[in-house]
Scaffold this active site. Structure first.
Site, PDB file in Angstrom:
ATOM      1  N   PRO A   9      45.895  47.290 106.948  1.00 40.04           N
ATOM      2  CG  PRO A   9      45.518  46.155 105.497  1.00 40.04           C
ATOM      3  CD  PRO A   9      45.935  45.484 106.793  1.00 40.04           C
ATOM      4  CG  ASN A  10      42.459  49.909 104.353  1.00 38.13           C
ATOM      5  OD1 ASN A  10      43.259  51.403 103.780  1.00 38.13           O
ATOM      6  ND2 ASN A  10      42.852  49.433 103.726  1.00 38.13           N
ATOM      7  NE  ARG A  17      38.364  51.228 106.289  1.00 31.93           N
ATOM      8  CZ  ARG A  17      38.218  49.977 106.865  1.00 31.93           C
ATOM      9  NH1 ARG A  17      38.731  49.618 108.139  1.00 31.93           N
ATOM     10  NH2 ARG A  17      38.469  49.220 105.675  1.00 31.93           N
ATOM     11  CE1 TYR A  22      35.601  48.214 109.808  1.00 30.58           C
ATOM     12  CE2 TYR A  22      35.140  49.504 108.238  1.00 30.58           C
ATOM     13  CZ  TYR A  22      35.209  48.127 108.407  1.00 30.58           C
ATOM     14  OH  TYR A  22      35.875  47.070 107.529  1.00 30.58           O
ATOM     15  CG  ASN A  74      41.851  44.809 113.618  1.00 31.14           C
ATOM     16  OD1 ASN A  74      41.337  44.112 112.067  1.00 31.14           O
ATOM     17  ND2 ASN A  74      40.593  45.916 112.668  1.00 31.14           N
ATOM     18  CB  ALA A  77      41.192  43.683 104.292  1.00 31.89           C
ATOM     19  CD  GLU A  98      41.301  37.016 113.539  1.00 25.24           C
ATOM     20  OE1 GLU A  98      42.345  36.357 113.430  1.00 25.24           O
ATOM     21  OE2 GLU A  98      40.600  37.809 113.084  1.00 25.24           O
ATOM     22  CG  HIS A 100      37.856  40.684 113.190  1.00 28.43           C
ATOM     23  ND1 HIS A 100      38.459  41.693 112.071  1.00 28.43           N
ATOM     24  CD2 HIS A 100      38.569  39.600 113.298  1.00 28.43           C
ATOM     25  CE1 HIS A 100      39.794  40.411 111.882  1.00 28.43           C
ATOM     26  NE2 HIS A 100      39.297  39.710 112.350  1.00 28.43           N
ATOM     27  NE  ARG A 107      31.412  44.716 107.312  1.00 32.15           N
ATOM     28  CZ  ARG A 107      32.750  45.524 106.994  1.00 32.15           C
ATOM     29  NH1 ARG A 107      33.557  44.965 108.412  1.00 32.15           N
ATOM     30  NH2 ARG A 107      32.863  46.208 105.691  1.00 32.15           N
TER      31      ARG A 107
END
Ligand code: DQA
Length: 144
Positions: A9-10, A17, A22, A74, A77, A98, A100, A107
């Site tokens: 998502p996103n 964003r 990012y 990835n 969230a 995975e 990121h 964060r």
């Protein structure tokens, strides 16, 4: 060799964003990086993005049937709470990495936990879009 890169998502909103987190490059740019890498290495890399948990699980399960040899994911969230995506990944008997883009460890506290990482082979964190390319290199090392 056939790899699958899944973005959750996103991630279709890259370049829009939180650019300070990012970066400025958009999702299309990420796809172009991945397809250039596939050409250079002479391998097949499928890409998939969805904002939906079920769609991501469906695509992971499809990889069982379509000849995929390694999954780079990835989960966005969903990383932090989707036991369903974790279970889908756990059912796949192949290397899984995975990725990121941001360094989730520096964060918010909720980002420090990944429920999906324990069922992956490894993780690339905080190295920007290049993390996906590093994950492809790791797959090449494992699978060739
Ligand atoms: C992310 C980190 C997640 O915490 C966040 O929800 C994302 C992107 C990353 O690539 O840095 O959507 O997975």
């Amino acid at each position: 060799m056939k790899l699958l890169v899944i973005n959750g998502p996103n991630l279709n909103f890259l370049g829009i964003r939180e650019k300070e987190v990012y970066g400025n490059q958009d999702y299309q740019y990420l796809l172009s990086l991945i397809s250039e890498k596939a050409k250079k290495e002479n391998i097949m890399i499928d890409t998939f993005q969805s904002n939906g948990e079920g769609q991501i699980i469906d695509r992971i399960q499809e990889a069982y049937f379509d000849g995929t040899q390694g999954i780079i994911i990835n989960p966005g969230a969903f990383t932090h709470y989707s036991y369903a995506i974790r279970d889908a990944l756990a059912s796949m008997d192949m290397p899984k990495i995975e990725v990121h883009i941001s360094n989730v460890h520096k964060r918010e506290e909720f980002r420090n936990v990944s429920v999906t990482a324990p069922v992956c082979t490894g993780q690339v964190v905080g190295l920007g879009l290049n993390g996906y390319i590093l994950a492809v290199d790791a797959m090449l090392n494992m699978l060739q």
